[in-house]
Write an enzyme that holds these catalytic residues in place. Structure first.
Site, PDB file in Angstrom:
ATOM      1  NE  ARG A  20      -4.087  -0.037   1.927  1.00  0.00           N
ATOM      2  CZ  ARG A  20      -5.315   0.252   1.483  1.00  0.00           C
ATOM      3  NH1 ARG A  20      -5.643   1.498   1.235  1.00  0.00           N
ATOM      4  NH2 ARG A  20      -6.190  -0.705   1.284  1.00  0.00           N
ATOM      5  CD  GLU A  59      -7.038   2.356   6.948  1.00  0.00           C
ATOM      6  OE1 GLU A  59      -5.979   1.770   7.204  1.00  0.00           O
ATOM      7  OE2 GLU A  59      -7.771   2.038   5.996  1.00  0.00           O
ATOM      8  NE  ARG A  97      -7.755   6.858  11.821  1.00  0.00           N
ATOM      9  CZ  ARG A  97      -8.384   7.667  12.667  1.00  0.00           C
ATOM     10  NH1 ARG A  97      -7.860   7.915  13.853  1.00  0.00           N
ATOM     11  NH2 ARG A  97      -9.536   8.221  12.336  1.00  0.00           N
TER      12      ARG A  97
END
Length: 784
Positions: free
Chosen positions: A330, A736, A362
């Site tokens: 990510r 998030e 998060r």
């Protein structure tokens, strides 16, 4: 945009009285009155015993001798101790690795970090268990340890192979660029610091079954791992979580360490066992946010537009995989943030070290990737003597005849681009241009105090990058008094998920939200649920709840039609009942009772899976996300150059939440996310000694933001938009993404430090920007 036929059932029906309203959090009164039941508040059964964990005193070593190096006899001689269990006592699989089964919950031999659990001590009282665990003597041979990213890079020590994302020809673009810069920066670790620590209460049932009450974002994971450890079937283990006092990713995978240890003791002793870790043990045992080293080489033109970029991201992962694979993926997927990068080469190294296995937090790697590109933008602006906002604007994604300008480096077309609109809105609301001039004037007039101003944007993708996790189930029961119980696979950790689910169910059935009760997450009610993570809790579980309610409406409509004297198609659900075109009305309680009397089923499951996504995690290419969230923030800080102390004077932010189902909850998430992001980047610092011991393992040594760190001028605005994808009520996630708004505080501080020596010299500031680092950066500029 027209939705595909298969998705039309998910498009919002007529807006009900509760969707879009600021309904109070379903547990608000219970929270403030102290009546909310958390795992540790559950009344204990007679005969309950208490557990504590014996942990490794070294970062790397090998256990020697019997009982996995544990002196059981000495522990059993301690006051109140009734049992001691080690890896050799586990009947089945010794694993708490959430993806790859490479992580034992009790060390079987090789010690891989200081704080790794080795044994479970069970005693009549919690204090006895903890005291005995601290006195435990282990037999081991200490071995050399790899503790830092640099040591891992030198040794080429990886938990998994490195990955690369390539678009265009970065090397050629760099060579031909009019300007070129290279440098290195870092982001720090971050402790989740949930208010409620890790806790599990395991209760044996008849016929070898087990119930585990735990504080977990992923009860299904706790269920399957406990079943595997005890050689049970999944059906024999029930995991229940009513609520958590915060999670932030730290209770996604790490909760299994504690739930399995309690389950093992309860199963073998046939007695209820509670394990509540003290804060010191909690922080020593559990993983943090991954810290990153970021090396960059960027080529750009006179406007600051990036022509070529070569990035290296290296993260400290610890000894096992945990969630390091998708976290680092990510990060690579978010190095573009809101920017079109035509030629880019990014490599991500997953470094294996003898420190706690870094875990979910998060943002899940997205913040680290965004920090990388925002650092690049900031350094380009300083090199060219431009306002950083000007450089950021020059690089934004934008519509053009070439679709590449709205296509990410991983090949996904951005269909919902509003990043430029969000930036323009916060720029205007914050009066950015005028305040930039005011900051310059202030700095010219003050020698020992400097101010800084920064505007940073965000684009954050929503979905699990593991496609199979993008599914959810729900169970909706209507009782014959008209009340409704909803159970879904998500978990409530204070984010208001259950409140939003109750609002949605109420509007779908046309009833008052007071009729709806969202019950505790229970793995035997809704099976195979994904973790509440990736900001997808409401998207997935809300859609599943809607699906169940739609089926119940179809089933109730004929019953209502018979009572109202109309056709089923003419029945309107609303006003806490049903009505006909002629104005006839039947309250929901009566309708439910009539349906029950007519033997109509009043219980229904719902299911949802996210459509359209398809992504190759090995090549890092494809449609990784269903949609994107956008936001932007402006922060202004004042820095004391004599002490390194600073304060946030004002923060303005605009955040894209789609059509908010509960603006009050969404604003709370935005405010909290911003402050948590600010904490990560400016004050939350994990310090280690030379032997690999975490020194900041409690509230006395680890600093998080408090109420006094919030600025007096704190302005949160919801962007007036909607999700083009048919999520429930066309919402967008707010879990998030707002954390990345905190980037504006770091770059405002960097701007203030840069005012010490205006010019093109890079500002040597890394995260977290503690007072010490701020002073060192200012001194380095003076010496430059």
């Amino acid at each position: 945009m027209n939705a595909p036929e298969s998705l039309k059932s998910l498009l919002p029906a007529a807006t009900g009285p509760f969707s879009g309203k600021e309904v109070a959090h379903e547990s608000a009164v219970l929270h403030v009155s102290g009546e909310a039941t958390f795992t540790d508040d559950i009344p204990e059964l007679r005969g309950t015993l208490y557990a504590a964990l014996v942990t490794s005193p070294v970062a790397h070593g090998q256990l020697t001798g019997p009982h996995n190096g544990v002196d059981k006899a000495a522990l059993l001689a301690e006051h109140g101790v009734v049992a001691v269990f080690t890896a050799e006592d586990i009947p089945g699989e010794n694993n708490c690795g959430p993806i790859v089964h490479d992580d034992p919950f009790l060390c079987p031999g090789e010690l891989n970090y200081l704080g790794q659990p080795v044994a479970v001590v069970v005693a009549r009282e919690m204090v006895y268990a903890r005291e005995a665990a601290r006195k435990a003597r282990l037999s081991f041979e200490e071995l050399p340890a790899i503790l830092t990213i640099e040591q891992a890079l030198e040794a080429q020590s990886w938990v998994m192979p490195s990955k690369t994302v390539v678009r265009g020809d970065a090397a050629a673009a760099l060579a031909a660029a009019p300007h070129r810069l290279s440098g290195s920066t870092r982001t720090g670790q971050q402790e989740q610091f949930y208010l409620e620590g890790q806790v599990s209460y395991a209760v044996p049932r008849e016929d070898g079954q087990l119930t585990i009450y735990t504080s977990s974002q992923h009860p299904e994971g706790n269920q399957k791992e406990a079943a595997a450890a005890l050689n049970l079937q999944t059906k024999d283990v029930e995991v229940i979580c009513r609520r958590m006092g915060g999670g932030f990713g730290g209770k996604e995978g790490n909760a299994s360490i504690f739930s399995q240890s309690a389950a093992l003791a309860a199963f073998l002793l046939k007695k209820p066992v509670k394990l509540r870790a003290c804060r010191d043990d909690d922080m020593l045992i559990t993983g943090k946010r991954h810290d990153f080293r970021i090396d960059y080489d960027v080529g750009f033109d006179d406007t600051g537009r990036v022509l070529g970029l070569d990035l290296m991201l290296a993260s400290r992962c610890g000894p096992t995989m945990d969630y390091s694979g998708p976290v680092n993926d990510r990060a690579l997927l978010h190095i573009d943030n809101t920017y079109y990068l035509p030629n880019v080469h990014v490599v991500g190294h997953r470094c294996r070290t003898h420190t706690q296995s870094s875990t979910a937090f998060r943002g899940f790697g997205g913040p680290q990737g965004m920090f990388a590109i925002e650092t690049v933008m900031d350094e380009i602006a300083r090199h060219l003597g431009k306002d950083p906002l000007e450089v950021r604007r020059a690089n934004l994604y934008h519509a053009s005849p070439d679709p590449a300008t709205l296509t990410t480096q991983y090949g996904q077309l951005i269909e919902d681009w509003v990043g430029d609109q969000v930036i323009a809105e916060v720029e205007a609301k914050a009066d950015y241009v005028a305040r930039r001039a005011e900051v310059a004037a202030f700095n010219a007039a003050h020698k020992t105090t400097k101010r800084g101003l920064a505007l940073t944007p965000l684009k954050f993708g929503i979905s699990f990058t593991a496609t199979l996790l993008n599914q959810a189930g729900a169970l909706v029961n209507i009782f014959n008094d008209g009340s409704v119980a909803v159970n879904h696979g998500g978990t409530e950790m204070g984010q208001g998920l259950n409140t939003k689910i109750a609002q949605l169910a109420a509007d779908e059935l046309g009833i008052s939200v007071s009729r709806v009760r969202v019950t505790a997450t229970d793995t035997l009610k809704v099976p195979n649920a994904s973790a509440t993570a990736a900001s997808s809790g409401f998207d997935l579980n809300g859609a599943a709840t809607r699906h169940a309610c739609e089926q119940l409406r179809e089933r109730l409509a004929p019953v209502a039609a018979e009572a109202l004297g109309c056709t089923a198609e003419q029945v309107v659900f609303g006003g806490d009942g049903v009505s006909s075109p002629t104005g006839q009305f039947l309250d929901f309680k009566t309708l439910a009772n009539k349906a029950w009397a007519a033997r109509v089923g009043l219980s229904q499951t719902g299911f949802y899976r996210t459509p359209e996504i398809g992504y190759d995690p090995m090549k890092l290419q494809g449609r990784a996300f269903y949609y994107y969230c956008y936001g932007a923030a402006v922060s202004e800080v004042e820095l004391d150059l004599l002490t390194g102390e600073w304060r946030l004077l004002r923060a303005d932010m605009v955040h894209d939440v789609g059509r908010s189902i509960n603006p009050a909850i969404d604003r709370g998430q935005i405010e909290g996310g911003f402050v948590q992001g600010m904490g990560w980047l400016t004050m939350e610092e994990c310090l280690w000694d030379a032997r690999g011991k975490l020194l900041t393992h409690g509230p006395s040594t680890y600093k998080i933001p408090v109420a006094s760190d919030i600025p007096e001028q704190f302005h949160v605005h919801l962007f007036d938009g909607r999700n083009i994808k048919p999520t429930p009520f066309n919402i967008k996630a707010t879990g998030e993404p707002p954390l990345m708004l905190g980037l504006s505080v770091f770059f405002a501080l960097k701007d203030a430090v840069g005012a010490v020596r205006p010019g093109s010299t890079p500002v040597p500031l890394v995260s977290p920007a503690t007072p010490e680092r701020l002073l060192l950066a200012a001194q380095a500029l003076r010496r430059a």
